[in-house]
Design a protein around this motif. Structure first.
Motif, PDB file in Angstrom:
ATOM      1  N   SER A   1       0.747  -1.255  -0.035  1.00  0.00           N
ATOM      2  CA  SER A   1      -0.196  -0.057   0.044  1.00  0.00           C
ATOM      3  C   SER A   1       0.901   1.325  -0.042  1.00  0.00           C
ATOM      4  O   SER A   1       1.809   1.338   0.792  1.00  0.00           O
ATOM      5  N   THR A   2       0.586   2.254  -0.981  1.00  0.00           N
ATOM      6  CA  THR A   2       1.102   3.554  -0.804  1.00  0.00           C
ATOM      7  C   THR A   2       0.135   4.761  -0.467  1.00  0.00           C
ATOM      8  O   THR A   2       0.552   6.098  -0.678  1.00  0.00           O
ATOM      9  N   ALA A   3      -1.068   4.226  -0.084  1.00  0.00           N
ATOM     10  CA  ALA A   3      -2.028   5.122   0.364  1.00  0.00           C
ATOM     11  C   ALA A   3      -1.797   6.029   1.429  1.00  0.00           C
ATOM     12  O   ALA A   3      -1.403   5.579   2.482  1.00  0.00           O
ATOM     13  N   VAL A   4      -1.890   7.286   1.457  1.00  0.00           N
ATOM     14  CA  VAL A   4      -1.674   8.399   2.506  1.00  0.00           C
ATOM     15  C   VAL A   4      -3.276   8.692   3.037  1.00  0.00           C
ATOM     16  O   VAL A   4      -3.803   9.398   2.121  1.00  0.00           O
ATOM     17  N   ASP A   5      -3.795   7.925   3.865  1.00  0.00           N
ATOM     18  CA  ASP A   5      -5.043   8.123   4.254  1.00  0.00           C
ATOM     19  C   ASP A   5      -5.437   8.604   5.510  1.00  0.00           C
ATOM     20  O   ASP A   5      -4.406   9.002   6.359  1.00  0.00           O
ATOM     21  N   ARG A   6      -6.799   9.003   6.140  1.00  0.00           N
ATOM     22  CA  ARG A   6      -6.800   9.724   7.413  1.00  0.00           C
ATOM     23  C   ARG A   6      -6.244   8.285   8.564  1.00  0.00           C
ATOM     24  O   ARG A   6      -5.793   9.112   9.494  1.00  0.00           O
ATOM     25  N   LYS A   7      -6.420   7.117   8.231  1.00  0.00           N
ATOM     26  CA  LYS A   7      -5.828   6.352   9.373  1.00  0.00           C
ATOM     27  C   LYS A   7      -4.559   6.454   9.527  1.00  0.00           C
ATOM     28  O   LYS A   7      -3.991   6.323  10.793  1.00  0.00           O
ATOM     29  N   LEU A   8      -3.769   6.480   8.346  1.00  0.00           N
ATOM     30  CA  LEU A   8      -2.407   6.738   8.443  1.00  0.00           C
ATOM     31  C   LEU A   8      -1.966   8.070   9.083  1.00  0.00           C
ATOM     32  O   LEU A   8      -1.298   8.076  10.002  1.00  0.00           O
TER      33      LEU A   8
ATOM     34  N   THR B   1      -3.674   9.812  11.126  1.00  0.00           N
ATOM     35  CA  THR B   1      -4.126  10.167  12.561  1.00  0.00           C
ATOM     36  C   THR B   1      -3.289   9.033  13.340  1.00  0.00           C
ATOM     37  O   THR B   1      -2.692   9.578  14.507  1.00  0.00           O
ATOM     38  N   GLY B   2      -2.909   7.781  13.079  1.00  0.00           N
ATOM     39  CA  GLY B   2      -1.695   7.094  13.416  1.00  0.00           C
ATOM     40  C   GLY B   2      -0.394   7.799  13.858  1.00  0.00           C
ATOM     41  O   GLY B   2       0.181   7.820  14.993  1.00  0.00           O
ATOM     42  N   ALA B   3       0.155   8.303  12.795  1.00  0.00           N
ATOM     43  CA  ALA B   3       1.336   9.116  12.761  1.00  0.00           C
ATOM     44  C   ALA B   3       1.420  10.218  13.733  1.00  0.00           C
ATOM     45  O   ALA B   3       2.278  10.521  14.383  1.00  0.00           O
ATOM     46  N   ALA B   4       0.114  10.905  13.827  1.00  0.00           N
ATOM     47  CA  ALA B   4       0.113  12.288  14.748  1.00  0.00           C
ATOM     48  C   ALA B   4      -0.139  11.713  16.184  1.00  0.00           C
ATOM     49  O   ALA B   4       0.501  12.066  16.951  1.00  0.00           O
ATOM     50  N   LEU B   5      -0.687  10.740  16.473  1.00  0.00           N
ATOM     51  CA  LEU B   5      -0.928   9.966  17.616  1.00  0.00           C
ATOM     52  C   LEU B   5       0.740   9.532  18.254  1.00  0.00           C
ATOM     53  O   LEU B   5       0.968   9.685  19.475  1.00  0.00           O
ATOM     54  N   PHE B   6       1.228   8.862  17.338  1.00  0.00           N
ATOM     55  CA  PHE B   6       2.593   8.221  17.697  1.00  0.00           C
ATOM     56  C   PHE B   6       3.520   9.540  17.769  1.00  0.00           C
ATOM     57  O   PHE B   6       4.319   9.535  18.906  1.00  0.00           O
ATOM     58  N   GLY B   7       3.625  10.557  17.206  1.00  0.00           N
ATOM     59  CA  GLY B   7       4.438  11.543  17.224  1.00  0.00           C
ATOM     60  C   GLY B   7       4.088  12.495  18.817  1.00  0.00           C
ATOM     61  O   GLY B   7       5.098  12.744  19.305  1.00  0.00           O
ATOM     62  N   ALA B   8       2.781  12.659  18.925  1.00  0.00           N
ATOM     63  CA  ALA B   8       2.420  13.464  20.319  1.00  0.00           C
ATOM     64  C   ALA B   8       3.001  12.626  21.271  1.00  0.00           C
ATOM     65  O   ALA B   8       3.433  13.187  22.337  1.00  0.00           O
ATOM     66  N   GLY B   9       2.855  11.111  21.256  1.00  0.00           N
ATOM     67  CA  GLY B   9       3.310  10.474  22.211  1.00  0.00           C
ATOM     68  C   GLY B   9       4.698  10.378  22.479  1.00  0.00           C
ATOM     69  O   GLY B   9       4.912  10.314  23.693  1.00  0.00           O
ATOM     70  N   TRP B  10       5.348  10.214  21.230  1.00  0.00           N
ATOM     71  CA  TRP B  10       6.684  10.516  21.478  1.00  0.00           C
ATOM     72  C   TRP B  10       7.202  11.602  21.984  1.00  0.00           C
ATOM     73  O   TRP B  10       8.506  11.879  22.771  1.00  0.00           O
ATOM     74  N   GLY B  11       6.632  12.793  21.317  1.00  0.00           N
ATOM     75  CA  GLY B  11       7.219  14.144  22.002  1.00  0.00           C
ATOM     76  C   GLY B  11       6.779  14.436  23.508  1.00  0.00           C
ATOM     77  O   GLY B  11       7.675  14.904  24.249  1.00  0.00           O
ATOM     78  N   LEU B  12       5.573  13.782  23.875  1.00  0.00           N
ATOM     79  CA  LEU B  12       5.212  14.106  25.255  1.00  0.00           C
ATOM     80  C   LEU B  12       6.365  13.430  26.296  1.00  0.00           C
ATOM     81  O   LEU B  12       6.683  13.577  27.265  1.00  0.00           O
TER      82      LEU B  12
END
Length: 138
Positions: free
Chosen positions: A77-84, A86-97
């Motif tokens: 899959s090469t799709a950049v969709d809402r799920k991807l 959202t997951g990236a944003a949650l991962f990044g927020a957790g990582w940063g915090l």
């Protein structure tokens, strides 16, 4: 044989985290603190990891089986969709915090620090909830 390769890979990964200092959440948080005590070393570690990964994936794409003879299973899959996103944003927020991503968090369990154990417990709970959500949606 697969277990030995997995063990050796984990040891090399853990050693890399220790040597680079990336197991220390303050290193990650300082990388993200551009206006304060910015530390660019995480960028250098990421660059090195991307270079190694680029070579490995280029090599893997040309093969039908892995080195151990298992079928090669690369993402298609090469799709950049809402799920991807959202997951990236949650991962990044957790990582940063928290200053942890999964690898360094698991490595830091050995420190027996309560906050590390809480982070890993929350991470595992998130994985279980995501799995339940996908199963329920299907």
């Amino acid at each position: 044989m697969i277990a030995i390769v997995a063990l050796l890979s984990g040891l090399v990964f853990g050693l890399g985290l220790i040597l680079s200092g990336m197991g220390n959440p303050a290193k990650v948080q300082n990388f993200l603190d551009i206006g304060g005590t910015w530390d660019p070393s995480l960028g250098l570690v990421m660059g090195g990891a991307i270079a190694v990964g680029l070579v490995a994936f280029t090599w893997a794409k040309r093969r039908k089986t892995s080195v151990l003879g298992e079928p090669m299973q690369l993402p298609t899959s090469t799709a950049v969709d809402r799920k991807l996103l959202t997951g990236a944003a949650l991962f990044g927020a957790g990582w940063g915090l928290a200053g942890f991503c999964p690898g360094p968090a698991v490595m830091n369990l050995a420190t027996l620090r309560v906050e590390v154990w809480l982070f890993v417990a929350a991470m595992l709970a998130g994985m279980v909830l995501q799995h339940a959500w996908v199963k329920r949606s299907a």
